[in-house]
Scaffold this motif. Structure first.
Motif, PDB file in Angstrom:
ATOM      1  N   UNK A   1       0.838  -1.144  -0.164  1.00  0.00           N
ATOM      2  CA  UNK A   1       0.241  -0.174  -0.237  1.00  0.00           C
ATOM      3  C   UNK A   1       0.985   1.202   0.322  1.00  0.00           C
ATOM      4  N   UNK A   2       2.231   0.637   0.109  1.00  0.00           N
ATOM      5  CA  UNK A   2       3.155   1.755  -0.188  1.00  0.00           C
ATOM      6  C   UNK A   2       2.979   2.861   1.445  1.00  0.00           C
ATOM      7  N   UNK A   3       2.417   2.372   2.605  1.00  0.00           N
ATOM      8  CA  UNK A   3       2.534   3.395   3.798  1.00  0.00           C
ATOM      9  C   UNK A   3       4.074   3.142   4.480  1.00  0.00           C
ATOM     10  N   UNK A   4       4.621   2.395   4.162  1.00  0.00           N
ATOM     11  CA  UNK A   4       6.174   1.846   4.095  1.00  0.00           C
ATOM     12  C   UNK A   4       7.097   1.943   2.487  1.00  0.00           C
ATOM     13  N   UNK A   5       8.115   2.995   2.237  1.00  0.00           N
ATOM     14  CA  UNK A   5       8.530   3.014   1.773  1.00  0.00           C
ATOM     15  C   UNK A   5      10.007   2.186   1.412  1.00  0.00           C
ATOM     16  N   UNK A   6      10.229   0.564   1.276  1.00  0.00           N
ATOM     17  CA  UNK A   6      11.146  -0.427   1.390  1.00  0.00           C
ATOM     18  C   UNK A   6      12.396   0.298   0.345  1.00  0.00           C
TER      19      UNK A   6
END
Length: 270
Positions: free
Chosen positions: A144-149
């Protein structure tokens, strides 16, 4: 002449206690005092690099997380890279079937995550100098792109990590870079992200040419830097395949810096 010196941290500038010994410390200070540009290139996060290098008062550039983040000493942030959300979540989906690896998800803001903290994970967390966050929905948060890894790290037995590296390279060919960055660590990076790629960008930003750069390292994630310049130094205790790809083998960062200074003197005389 060599104008920029680049050093890895763990196993290179840092000893097993995560400290810089007095001889190496003085050599780096001498190099900076003599006008060399100095850069740290590490798998560690920028916040960790700053903790380790606090004595140098930000007189250094930094390539963090194997090239995912790049900072200039004068202006700070220069560039960063992250995974495509779909690729990162698919990697986690594939590797979730293995329960013998400790897996951390790293971000360019220097936050990092683990799905579940346990007594087994604590020693690995302790090797990282900032606090870890537990998040059970890691895969979904990344999708969901809440975290950009920007980096996935797997800790475990070396032979099993080598097998995992092979599997990931096969399943995600053309999508990722993989490095054995320590004797028990596999780092998975976005495609075309490496220490060498980060160094290439920094060299361009500083207006230097590759033959004005010298790099020092001890792990497979340093080989991309060795490929950038003819002046590369491998630590004496590094793997034979790493030593074979360096232009010189040295027992310490101090010795590498001494050779760099001698090279410049002979260059001037010549």
């Amino acid at each position: 002449m060599i104008k920029l010196i680049v050093s890895d941290l763990d196993g290179t500038l840092l000893d097993h206690t995560r400290r810089i010994n007095d001889r190496d410390l003085q050599a780096v200070k001498t190099a900076i005092g003599d006008g060399f540009e100095f850069c740290i290139a590490s798998g560690r996060m920028y916040s960790e690099i700053n903790i380790i290098m606090q004595e140098f008062n930000s007189c250094y550039h930094a390539i963090g997380q194997n090239g995912a983040t790049i900072h200039k000493k004068e202006t700070g942030y220069l560039a960063s890279s992250v995974f495509d959300a779909g690729t990162a979540s698919r990697i986690l989906q594939l590797t979730n079937k293995y329960d013998h690896f400790i897996n951390f998800v790293h971000c360019t803001d220097d936050s990092f995550y683990i799905k579940k903290r346990t007594d087994v994970t604590h020693p690995y967390e302790a090797r990282i100098m900032t606090a870890c966050t537990e998040r059970v929905d890691l895969k979904e948060a990344i999708r969901a792109e809440e975290i950009r890894c920007c980096k996935l790290s797997y800790f475990g037995e070396l032979e099993q990590l080598i097998q995992l590296k092979s599997e990931l390279n096969s399943q995600f060919e053309g999508e990722i870079e993989t490095f054995i960055s320590d004797k028990d660590c596999l780092d998975v990076m976005p495609l075309r992200v490496s220490k060498g790629a980060g160094l290439t960008l920094l060299i361009k930003e500083l207006g230097l040419s590759p033959n004005e750069v010298a790099c020092i390292g001890d792990s497979f994630n340093d080989l991309s830097m060795f490929a950038v310049t003819e002046h590369s130094f491998a630590m004496g205790g590094s793997h034979i395949d790493i030593r074979n790809q360096a232009s010189a083998v040295v027992p310490s960062v101090a010795e590498a810096i001494n050779q760099i200074i001698s090279y410049n003197r002979s260059f001037i005389k010549g």
